[in-house]
Design a protein around this motif. Structure first.
Motif, PDB file in Angstrom:
ATOM      1  N   MET A   1       0.758  -1.158   0.092  1.00  8.92           N
ATOM      2  CA  MET A   1       0.011   0.043   0.009  1.00  8.92           C
ATOM      3  C   MET A   1       0.874   1.140  -0.017  1.00  8.92           C
ATOM      4  O   MET A   1       1.876   1.283   0.936  1.00  8.92           O
ATOM      5  CB  MET A   1      -0.980   0.326   1.375  1.00  8.92           C
ATOM      6  CG  MET A   1      -2.071  -1.165   1.242  1.00  8.92           C
ATOM      7  SD  MET A   1      -3.249  -1.268   2.515  1.00  8.92           S
ATOM      8  CE  MET A   1      -2.240  -1.746   3.752  1.00  8.92           C
ATOM      9  N   SER A   2       0.521   2.291  -0.796  1.00 11.97           N
ATOM     10  CA  SER A   2       1.438   3.382  -1.113  1.00 11.97           C
ATOM     11  C   SER A   2       1.289   4.584  -0.131  1.00 11.97           C
ATOM     12  O   SER A   2      -0.143   4.856   0.136  1.00 11.97           O
ATOM     13  CB  SER A   2       1.449   3.712  -2.438  1.00 11.97           C
ATOM     14  OG  SER A   2       0.203   4.048  -2.967  1.00 11.97           O
ATOM     15  N   ASP A   3       2.206   5.516  -0.145  1.00  8.49           N
ATOM     16  CA  ASP A   3       2.034   6.737   0.620  1.00  8.49           C
ATOM     17  C   ASP A   3       1.377   7.479  -0.292  1.00  8.49           C
ATOM     18  O   ASP A   3       1.978   7.962  -1.470  1.00  8.49           O
ATOM     19  CB  ASP A   3       3.277   7.062   1.300  1.00  8.49           C
ATOM     20  CG  ASP A   3       3.299   8.251   1.926  1.00  8.49           C
ATOM     21  OD1 ASP A   3       2.270   9.389   1.704  1.00  8.49           O
ATOM     22  OD2 ASP A   3       3.835   8.764   3.235  1.00  8.49           O
ATOM     23  N   LYS A   4       0.412   8.310  -0.047  1.00  8.44           N
ATOM     24  CA  LYS A   4      -0.328   9.167  -1.284  1.00  8.44           C
ATOM     25  C   LYS A   4      -0.108  10.511  -0.760  1.00  8.44           C
ATOM     26  O   LYS A   4      -1.226  11.363  -1.510  1.00  8.44           O
ATOM     27  CB  LYS A   4      -1.780   8.725  -1.305  1.00  8.44           C
ATOM     28  CG  LYS A   4      -2.121   7.361  -1.906  1.00  8.44           C
ATOM     29  CD  LYS A   4      -3.669   7.057  -2.085  1.00  8.44           C
ATOM     30  CE  LYS A   4      -3.781   5.625  -2.480  1.00  8.44           C
ATOM     31  NZ  LYS A   4      -5.043   5.118  -2.593  1.00  8.44           N
ATOM     32  N   THR A   5       0.728  10.921   0.223  1.00  5.75           N
ATOM     33  CA  THR A   5       0.753  12.193   0.616  1.00  5.75           C
ATOM     34  C   THR A   5       1.323  13.353  -0.527  1.00  5.75           C
ATOM     35  O   THR A   5       2.124  12.830  -1.215  1.00  5.75           O
ATOM     36  CB  THR A   5       1.621  12.648   1.658  1.00  5.75           C
ATOM     37  OG1 THR A   5       2.744  11.935   1.793  1.00  5.75           O
ATOM     38  CG2 THR A   5       0.856  11.877   2.965  1.00  5.75           C
ATOM     39  N   MET A   6       0.395  14.420  -0.749  1.00  7.08           N
ATOM     40  CA  MET A   6       0.885  15.462  -1.570  1.00  7.08           C
ATOM     41  C   MET A   6       0.872  16.871  -0.870  1.00  7.08           C
ATOM     42  O   MET A   6       0.480  17.048   0.090  1.00  7.08           O
ATOM     43  CB  MET A   6       0.092  15.175  -2.883  1.00  7.08           C
ATOM     44  CG  MET A   6       0.008  14.343  -3.528  1.00  7.08           C
ATOM     45  SD  MET A   6      -1.255  14.253  -4.853  1.00  7.08           S
ATOM     46  CE  MET A   6      -0.914  12.573  -5.712  1.00  7.08           C
ATOM     47  N   THR A   7       1.372  17.786  -1.782  1.00 12.19           N
ATOM     48  CA  THR A   7       1.075  19.092  -1.451  1.00 12.19           C
ATOM     49  C   THR A   7       0.095  19.608  -1.913  1.00 12.19           C
ATOM     50  O   THR A   7      -0.593  19.051  -3.037  1.00 12.19           O
ATOM     51  CB  THR A   7       2.313  20.058  -1.431  1.00 12.19           C
ATOM     52  OG1 THR A   7       2.493  20.036  -3.084  1.00 12.19           O
ATOM     53  CG2 THR A   7       3.678  19.569  -0.755  1.00 12.19           C
TER      54      THR A   7
END
Length: 278
Positions: A1-7
């Motif tokens: 499962m991926s880290d989907k954090t963005m700005t």
């Protein structure tokens, strides 16, 4: 499962002119305003906006970014009619598709289920059918033979919503009294971006709140943005209420002046301008 954090700026970099963009929340409640402000800082335009409208619609309309609006209303809640939306509409700045609130919901639900339409009673016997001549009706194939409005799916290229909490995988949690329809916006879209007051570990999401508060599921989410106070000046209960003083400033200030004072910089500049301006 991926880290989907963005700005916020990374989210906007994935959007483009001509898109059909859904914006969650309701009126002047839990709108993804940090994402809307980032969108306003871009050159993206010619948008079809699908929204239970509030200042998100008002700002984008005033800035000339909307080609068509699909909505059931545009309000600031404590100010019944969004003034910048009204001014843009009165000068014919964009096309309008105005439908009943329930029709709007079933349009999202049809899109979420990848159906071309869903039958709904709402709209029958009203001027909705007159002002939207493209709407069609369907007759039940069963013995009742009842006639319904065939509400077309409101398919979205992208959706923007704001949650109280989220994890890095894209699970979004609301803690206030109303989920609105943010889950349907995400499910109806090809891509969906969730801003939130705070990103927490997945286990933290259900420590103090029930599992049903996990409104937005990770499989529908493309990106997650931690944006404290990211719904300002709309409410994000229970984290904070609507900033009525700032909303009044917004509603009574000519758009060019408001944009120059509050939207010329990034989010840090916005917060500083808000502190100085109210």
């Amino acid at each position: 499962m991926s880290d989907k954090t963005m700005t916020v700026d990374e989210v906007v970099s994935r959007l483009h002119s001509g898109m059909t963009l859904g914006i969650g929340g309701w009126g002047s409640r839990r709108k993804p305003m940090a994402l809307v402000r980032a969108l306003l800082r871009s050159r993206i335009t010619d948008l079809t906006i699908v929204s239970y409208g509030g200042p998100d619609v008002g700002m984008l309309a005033a800035a000339g970014r909307i080609r068509r609006l699909v909505t059931a209303f545009v309000t600031l809640d404590s100010i019944p009619l969004e003034p910048h939306y009204r001014a843009a509409r009165e000068r014919g700045a964009f096309a309008l598709t105005e439908i009943d609130e329930a029709m709007f919901m079933w349009g999202l639900r049809a899109a979420a289920n990848r159906l071309p339409f869903l039958p709904v009673r709402a709209g029958l016997g009203s001027d909705v059918m007159r002002v939207n001549p493209g709407l069609r009706t369907v007759t039940s194939p069963y013995e009742d033979g009842e006639t319904f409005v065939a509400m077309p799916a409101l398919r979205l290229d992208a959706a923007l919503v704001h949650m109280n909490r989220a994890d890095r995988l894209g699970n979004g949690q609301y803690l206030g009294p109303d989920p609105y329809f943010d889950d349907l916006f995400c499910e109806a879209a090809d891509t969906a971006y969730v801003s939130c007051e705070r990103i927490v570990d997945t286990a933290e999401l259900t420590k103090a709140a029930p599992p049903q508060s996990l409104l937005v599921k990770r499989h529908t989410v493309t990106g997650v943005v931690e944006a404290p106070n990211g719904a300002h000046f709309t409410s994000c209960a229970p984290d904070y209420g609507r900033d009525e003083a700032f909303q009044k400033t917004y509603a009574t200030t000519p758009w060019p002046e408001f944009a120059a004072r509050f939207l010329a910089g990034d989010e840090q500049a916005y917060r500083s301008a808000v502190r100085e301006g109210t």
